[in-house]
Design an enzyme around this catalytic site. Structure first.
Site, PDB file in Angstrom:
ATOM      1  N   ASP A 199     -17.780 -15.471  19.530  1.00 37.11           N
ATOM      2  CA  ASP A 199     -16.328 -15.595  19.595  1.00 37.11           C
ATOM      3  C   ASP A 199     -15.937 -16.906  20.259  1.00 37.11           C
ATOM      4  O   ASP A 199     -14.986 -17.569  19.867  1.00 37.11           O
ATOM      5  CB  ASP A 199     -15.718 -14.440  20.406  1.00 37.11           C
ATOM      6  CG  ASP A 199     -15.839 -13.114  19.663  1.00 37.11           C
ATOM      7  OD1 ASP A 199     -16.400 -13.123  18.550  1.00 37.11           O
ATOM      8  OD2 ASP A 199     -15.380 -12.096  20.200  1.00 37.11           O
ATOM      9  N   GLU A 210     -13.111   6.795  -4.532  1.00 37.12           N
ATOM     10  CA  GLU A 210     -12.867   5.905  -3.380  1.00 37.12           C
ATOM     11  C   GLU A 210     -12.317   6.739  -2.236  1.00 37.12           C
ATOM     12  O   GLU A 210     -11.814   7.836  -2.453  1.00 37.12           O
ATOM     13  CB  GLU A 210     -11.797   4.849  -3.731  1.00 37.12           C
ATOM     14  CG  GLU A 210     -12.171   3.936  -4.860  1.00 37.12           C
ATOM     15  CD  GLU A 210     -10.985   3.051  -5.293  1.00 37.12           C
ATOM     16  OE1 GLU A 210     -10.034   2.868  -4.499  1.00 37.12           O
ATOM     17  OE2 GLU A 210     -11.025   2.579  -6.426  1.00 37.12           O
ATOM     18  N   LYS A 242      -9.498   7.667   0.418  1.00 41.82           N
ATOM     19  CA  LYS A 242      -8.041   7.505   0.498  1.00 41.82           C
ATOM     20  C   LYS A 242      -7.698   7.185   1.947  1.00 41.82           C
ATOM     21  O   LYS A 242      -7.703   8.046   2.816  1.00 41.82           O
ATOM     22  CB  LYS A 242      -7.333   8.781   0.045  1.00 41.82           C
ATOM     23  CG  LYS A 242      -5.824   8.643   0.023  1.00 41.82           C
ATOM     24  CD  LYS A 242      -5.216   9.816  -0.697  1.00 41.82           C
ATOM     25  CE  LYS A 242      -3.717   9.776  -0.834  1.00 41.82           C
ATOM     26  NZ  LYS A 242      -2.950   9.153   0.201  1.00 41.82           N
ATOM     27  N   ASP A 248      -5.618   6.129   5.188  1.00 38.48           N
ATOM     28  CA  ASP A 248      -4.291   6.578   5.602  1.00 38.48           C
ATOM     29  C   ASP A 248      -3.529   5.431   6.257  1.00 38.48           C
ATOM     30  O   ASP A 248      -3.475   5.295   7.469  1.00 38.48           O
ATOM     31  CB  ASP A 248      -4.452   7.747   6.584  1.00 38.48           C
ATOM     32  CG  ASP A 248      -3.176   8.555   6.679  1.00 38.48           C
ATOM     33  OD1 ASP A 248      -2.226   8.259   5.934  1.00 38.48           O
ATOM     34  OD2 ASP A 248      -3.137   9.486   7.502  1.00 38.48           O
ATOM     35  N   TYR A 301      -7.817  -2.659  -3.379  1.00 32.91           N
ATOM     36  CA  TYR A 301      -8.318  -1.771  -4.437  1.00 32.91           C
ATOM     37  C   TYR A 301      -7.799  -2.051  -5.833  1.00 32.91           C
ATOM     38  O   TYR A 301      -8.278  -1.461  -6.786  1.00 32.91           O
ATOM     39  CB  TYR A 301      -8.149  -0.291  -4.078  1.00 32.91           C
ATOM     40  CG  TYR A 301      -6.785   0.135  -3.560  1.00 32.91           C
ATOM     41  CD1 TYR A 301      -5.677   0.130  -4.376  1.00 32.91           C
ATOM     42  CD2 TYR A 301      -6.647   0.587  -2.254  1.00 32.91           C
ATOM     43  CE1 TYR A 301      -4.441   0.550  -3.896  1.00 32.91           C
ATOM     44  CE2 TYR A 301      -5.420   1.009  -1.764  1.00 32.91           C
ATOM     45  CZ  TYR A 301      -4.314   0.990  -2.592  1.00 32.91           C
ATOM     46  OH  TYR A 301      -3.110   1.398  -2.116  1.00 32.91           O
ATOM     47  N   LYS A 359     -10.339   7.541  -9.783  1.00 31.95           N
ATOM     48  CA  LYS A 359      -9.672   6.708 -10.779  1.00 31.95           C
ATOM     49  C   LYS A 359     -10.546   6.606 -12.020  1.00 31.95           C
ATOM     50  O   LYS A 359     -11.760   6.378 -11.901  1.00 31.95           O
ATOM     51  CB  LYS A 359      -9.439   5.298 -10.231  1.00 31.95           C
ATOM     52  CG  LYS A 359      -8.538   5.256  -9.015  1.00 31.95           C
ATOM     53  CD  LYS A 359      -8.476   3.870  -8.389  1.00 31.95           C
ATOM     54  CE  LYS A 359      -7.644   3.942  -7.120  1.00 31.95           C
ATOM     55  NZ  LYS A 359      -7.754   2.729  -6.307  1.00 31.95           N
ATOM     56  N   LYS A 371      -6.575  15.628  -1.545  1.00 33.98           N
ATOM     57  CA  LYS A 371      -6.175  15.566  -0.137  1.00 33.98           C
ATOM     58  C   LYS A 371      -6.984  16.550   0.701  1.00 33.98           C
ATOM     59  O   LYS A 371      -7.120  17.726   0.329  1.00 33.98           O
ATOM     60  CB  LYS A 371      -4.680  15.938  -0.007  1.00 33.98           C
ATOM     61  CG  LYS A 371      -3.734  14.934  -0.656  1.00 33.98           C
ATOM     62  CD  LYS A 371      -3.466  13.737   0.233  1.00 33.98           C
ATOM     63  CE  LYS A 371      -2.236  13.860   1.065  1.00 33.98           C
ATOM     64  NZ  LYS A 371      -0.982  13.555   0.555  1.00 33.98           N
ATOM     65  N   CYS A 425       6.044  17.352  42.984  1.00 36.90           N
ATOM     66  CA  CYS A 425       4.745  16.961  42.443  1.00 36.90           C
ATOM     67  C   CYS A 425       3.766  18.129  42.564  1.00 36.90           C
ATOM     68  O   CYS A 425       3.577  18.669  43.658  1.00 36.90           O
ATOM     69  CB  CYS A 425       4.201  15.754  43.201  1.00 36.90           C
ATOM     70  SG  CYS A 425       2.500  15.365  42.756  1.00 36.90           S
ATOM     71  N   CYS A 471       0.986  17.109  45.299  1.00 33.63           N
ATOM     72  CA  CYS A 471       1.231  16.844  46.721  1.00 33.63           C
ATOM     73  C   CYS A 471       2.554  17.409  47.227  1.00 33.63           C
ATOM     74  O   CYS A 471       2.846  17.322  48.420  1.00 33.63           O
ATOM     75  CB  CYS A 471       1.152  15.352  47.016  1.00 33.63           C
ATOM     76  SG  CYS A 471       2.570  14.432  46.423  1.00 33.63           S
ATOM     77  N   CYS A 490       5.969  11.011  40.592  1.00 35.78           N
ATOM     78  CA  CYS A 490       5.866  11.438  41.982  1.00 35.78           C
ATOM     79  C   CYS A 490       6.141  10.221  42.863  1.00 35.78           C
ATOM     80  O   CYS A 490       5.592   9.149  42.633  1.00 35.78           O
ATOM     81  CB  CYS A 490       4.451  11.969  42.233  1.00 35.78           C
ATOM     82  SG  CYS A 490       4.071  12.157  43.976  1.00 35.78           S
ATOM     83  N   CYS A 538      -0.066   9.949  47.078  1.00 35.03           N
ATOM     84  CA  CYS A 538      -0.365  11.199  46.375  1.00 35.03           C
ATOM     85  C   CYS A 538      -1.850  11.224  46.007  1.00 35.03           C
ATOM     86  O   CYS A 538      -2.358  10.262  45.410  1.00 35.03           O
ATOM     87  CB  CYS A 538       0.496  11.314  45.123  1.00 35.03           C
ATOM     88  SG  CYS A 538       0.071  12.728  44.107  1.00 35.03           S
TER      89      CYS A 538
HETATM   90  S1  IVH Z   1      -4.546   3.740  -5.622  1.00 33.04           S
HETATM   91  C1  IVH Z   1      -0.757   3.897  -8.503  1.00 33.04           C
HETATM   92  N1  IVH Z   1      -6.506   3.848  -3.901  1.00 33.04           N
HETATM   93  O1  IVH Z   1      -2.438   6.537  -1.174  1.00 33.04           O
HETATM   94  C2  IVH Z   1      -0.925   3.887  -7.036  1.00 33.04           C
HETATM   95  N2  IVH Z   1      -4.320   4.397  -3.167  1.00 33.04           N
HETATM   96  O2  IVH Z   1      -0.911   8.830  -2.204  1.00 33.04           O
HETATM   97  C3  IVH Z   1      -2.305   4.281  -6.698  1.00 33.04           C
HETATM   98  N3  IVH Z   1      -4.172   4.959  -0.806  1.00 33.04           N
HETATM   99  O3  IVH Z   1       0.400   4.747  -2.201  1.00 33.04           O
HETATM  100  C4  IVH Z   1      -2.796   3.781  -5.438  1.00 33.04           C
HETATM  101  N4  IVH Z   1      -6.303   4.669  -0.339  1.00 33.04           N
HETATM  102  O4  IVH Z   1      -0.935   3.858  -0.194  1.00 33.04           O
HETATM  103  C5  IVH Z   1      -5.183   4.018  -4.113  1.00 33.04           C
HETATM  104  N5  IVH Z   1      -8.342   3.886  -2.475  1.00 33.04           N
HETATM  105  C6  IVH Z   1      -7.023   4.036  -2.674  1.00 33.04           C
HETATM  106  C7  IVH Z   1      -6.138   4.426  -1.649  1.00 33.04           C
HETATM  107  C8  IVH Z   1      -4.793   4.596  -1.939  1.00 33.04           C
HETATM  108  C9  IVH Z   1      -5.104   4.979   0.145  1.00 33.04           C
HETATM  109  C10 IVH Z   1      -2.733   5.298  -0.601  1.00 33.04           C
HETATM  110  C11 IVH Z   1      -1.761   4.307  -1.232  1.00 33.04           C
HETATM  111  C12 IVH Z   1      -0.937   5.134  -2.192  1.00 33.04           C
HETATM  112  C13 IVH Z   1      -1.103   6.518  -1.641  1.00 33.04           C
HETATM  113  C14 IVH Z   1      -0.875   7.542  -2.732  1.00 33.04           C
END
Ligand code: IVH
Length: 683
Positions: free
Chosen positions: A38, A118, A120, A122, A240, A304, A328, A423, A426, A441, A446
């Site tokens: 770094d 893939e 998903k 968050d 993606y 997909k 999900k 508190c 104490c 407190c 304390c």
């Molecule tokens: S593909 C046509 N790939 O999940 C839109 N989405 O529930 C398809 N997300 O809005 C998106 N990982 O924000 C895709 N590997 C992944 C993802 C992914 C997270 C999110 C994305 C999307 C939401 C849909």
């Protein structure tokens, strides 16, 4: 002064540094495989900053130095997406996946069907637009949030600070992959569990309520109007999708992911080509098993259709492609009963209510306590003892109560909870300062504060004293072996070996750990002192700037505020802390014990050190971000509003009230040329 002529040597050096830094950023942020330290990276970055500051004509928005931008003018502009950013349909069980798979086969009508599985992630989806760059490559032109799917918010300045997003793609790479200079990449912006934990720690130190989850924190961060904050939050983007001319790149999803990685994007390594529902569920099971160790949150798996031709045949419903689906995971939440509410006292005396629960199994662990944040939160929930509540767990975050559950199976509790007026540790009075959510407190001595400060001091991120856990601290306090953190340094093996369940071996190890912590460095000591608002990052910046505890203790508010991220509130807290005799005594005790209180001062450009600038209006050649970056790179500070302390106002066309105010206060006003001159002359 005449325009500077840039020698070929300087230009070449700048180009070489930029290329070198880009390569190391890719190694570090995308491939997780750094080749240099770094410190070495910082040194090269500093050299580049210095050269750019001295040669503004070499400025380029794509330079690695521009990752930490300035302020965007105001709010966010909106921009139309090149093609709508759709959503995904959901499946919650293998049966639903099987239904979907059947439909896909029917509609594909003989075209090949294989799926790319893939993770998903968050976070929130973003679109990154690249356009032609002079060197034959592509440069990042715009970064957009999803918005309503049709139009997104232009968060380019913030996106630029994300290290895993390449600012440029080299021409030869595009050529090799047969891609044009204009393209769009879509992906997910996420905040790692570590960055999220750090953020919440800092929020807590600042007396702010914690961010709810990494997704909200990532979304909030991307929509922050202060790019330097975004830069410190360390978001990541996992790519993606690749679009060319507003259409998906036609070679299919599997090849898309490989190409994105070849272009320099971070692509999630957990991906697999699958054919059958069994293979899909095997991937899902693997993902669930890995979930806790990924270091970022996922909430399912996306499947997909791989082949582009098949995707086209399947087409779209109004809101989602028919060729993809999100499986999900079931939420990591559980419903359980609140038996009691206890109140914990923290290091700063802050009182945190905690729900004592009927143990419930959530996402692989038994949860029997969950935070209720503060008194207002309990009131908002209308929570009574005996109520049933929904409890959520995310990543390595503390479980939290999110709502009261009330139906035929879950009757309401009967007893109201009264937040203590004293508190619990104490018995001293507790007070809530004006405008704050937390009760504290008032007792400086304390015992809970002392216990928590000792535990804090020993934490991994602070002085890193392994073995200084709750059981040990409790005994040290009960036996009056320590009355403050400085006393830790007086403990001997013989004394420690007398503690319950503490053999000589552990005693020796703890003494060694304590000894070692003397070399932890100024930033960690600063954190260990427990100054309000001074979290990990602020402590590091202060240490780098001042280099020694003494310099920091005698710094004026103005000097403190010169440090990035230190505003009047933090400066005041630091001054107030060192104004107290007992805190100065603590520092002296630590020093006498041999704790090192120095740090390497960051050598930064100091041409404009001590000068404060306000930018207003439109400058002829630079954006405001660029002008700010130059000022900051030269050691100056750019702030938002004009006061008597402002050194210069830099005004462009359509400058408004800030210019009027500068004139009224007699603050000197520069135009862009004046600023550039200042940047050159002071070299
Ligand atoms: S593909 C046509 N790939 O999940 C839109 N989405 O529930 C398809 N997300 O809005 C998106 N990982 O924000 C895709 N590997 C992944 C993802 C992914 C997270 C999110 C994305 C999307 C939401 C849909």
């Amino acid at each position: 002064m005449s325009e500077t002529r840039t020698s070929v040597a300087v230009r070449e050096r700048v180009e070489a540094l930029r290329e070198d830094l880009r390569r190391h950023e890719h190694l570090y942020y995308v491939l997780d495989a750094p080749e240099i330290s770094d410190a070495e990276y910082d040194a090269r970055m500093n050299e580049l900053r210095k050269l750019e500051a001295a040669h503004p004509e070499l400025h380029s928005a794509d330079s690695p130095t521009q990752r930490v931008g300035g302020k965007p003018a105001e709010g966010f502009k909106k921009a139309q997406h090149s093609r709508p950013m759709l959503s995904l349909d959901n499946a919650y069980s293998p049966e639903e996946l099987a239904d979907w798979d059947r439909r896909v086969h029917e509609l594909a009508d003989g075209l090949p069907v294989a799926y790319v599985a893939e993770l998903k992630m968050d976070g929130l989806s973003v679109a990154l637009r690249y356009g032609p760059a002079s060197h034959g490559g592509a440069r990042l032109e715009m970064g957009l949030t999803r918005g309503d799917g049709q139009t997104g918010e232009d968060v380019t300045t913030n996106i630029r600070t994300i290290r895993s997003v390449p600012l440029t793609i080299p021409g030869p790479v595009l050529k090799k992959l047969d891609l044009p200079q204009s393209l769009e990449v879509r992906g997910e912006a996420v905040m790692s569990a570590a960055a999220f934990a750090r953020l919440n720690e800092e929020r807590e130190q600042q007396g702010l309520p914690p961010a709810v989850n990494p997704r909200n924190a990532a979304a909030g961060t991307l929509r922050t109007l202060e790019p330097s904050i975004v830069a410190t939050r360390r978001l990541d983007v996992y790519a993606y999708f690749l679009l060319v001319d507003g259409e998906y790149w036609p070679r299919g999803q599997r090849a898309t992911l490989d190409v994105l990685a070849a272009l320099g994007f971070r692509v999630n390594p957990h991906r697999r080509l699958v054919q059958t529902v069994e293979q899909m569920t095997a991937f899902i099971d693997d993902a669930e098993a890995k979930r806790e160790t990924l270091g970022y949150e996922i909430d399912g798996v996306v499947l997909k259709v791989d082949a582009h031709a098949t995707q086209l045949r399947l087409g779209y419903t109004g809101r989602a492609p028919r060729w993809a689906i999100a499986y999900k995971f079931t939420a990591r939440a559980g419903t359980t009963k609140v038996h009691n509410i206890t109140v914990q006292v923290g290091r700063t005396g802050k009182l945190t209510p905690v729900a004592e629960l009927e143990p419930v199994f959530i996402g692989g662990t038994t949860v029997s306590r969950a935070t209720l944040h503060n008194a207002d939160f309990i009131e908002r929930l209308g929570l009574k003892l005996g109520d049933w509540v929904k409890v959520e767990r995310g990543g390595d975050v503390i479980p939290k109560v999110v709502e009261v559950v009330h139906d035929a199976d879950h009757p309401r509790g009967k007893h109201s909870f009264h937040f203590p007026t004293e508190c619990p540790e104490c018995g001293s009075t507790v007070v809530r300062a004006e405008g704050e959510v937390d009760f504290r407190c008032v007792n400086a001595d304390c015992p809970a504060k002392l216990r928590e400060s000792l535990l804090h001091f020993g934490r991994r991120e602070v002085m890193n004293i392994e073995g200084l856990g709750e059981a040990v601290v409790q005994q040290l306090l009960e036996r009056k072996m320590v009355r403050g953190v400085a006393d830790l340094y007086k403990l001997t093996v013989e004394e420690l070996a007398g503690l319950e369940r503490f053999a000589e071996k552990s005693a020796t190890a703890l003494v060694e750990q304590i000894e070692r912590s003397k070399k932890a460095g100024l930033a960690r000591v600063l954190m260990g002192l427990g100054i309000r608002f001074v979290g990990e990052r602020t402590a590091e910046l202060l240490a780098e700037e001042f280099g020694s505890m003494d310099a920091l203790m005698t710094a004026s508010a103005d000097e403190l505020e010169r440090v990035e991220e230190v505003g009047p509130r933090i400066a005041e807290a630091i001054r107030e802390f060192f104004a107290q005799e007992k805190n100065r005594a603590l520092v002296e005790h630590l020093r006498a014990a041999g704790v090192e209180m120095t740090a390497e001062k960051k050598k930064r450009s100091t041409q404009l050190a001590g000068l404060t600038f306000v930018l207003t209006g439109t400058l002829p050649t630079m954006t405001r971000d660029e002008a700010e970056a130059h000022i900051v790179a030269a050691g100056g500070k750019a702030v938002g509003s004009v006061s008597k302390k402002t050194s210069y106002v830099v005004a462009g066309t359509e400058a408004g009230s800030k210019l009027d105010k500068a004139r009224a206060l007699g603050v000197p006003v520069l135009d862009e040329a004046g600023l550039l001159k200042l940047l050159q002359n002071t070299e």
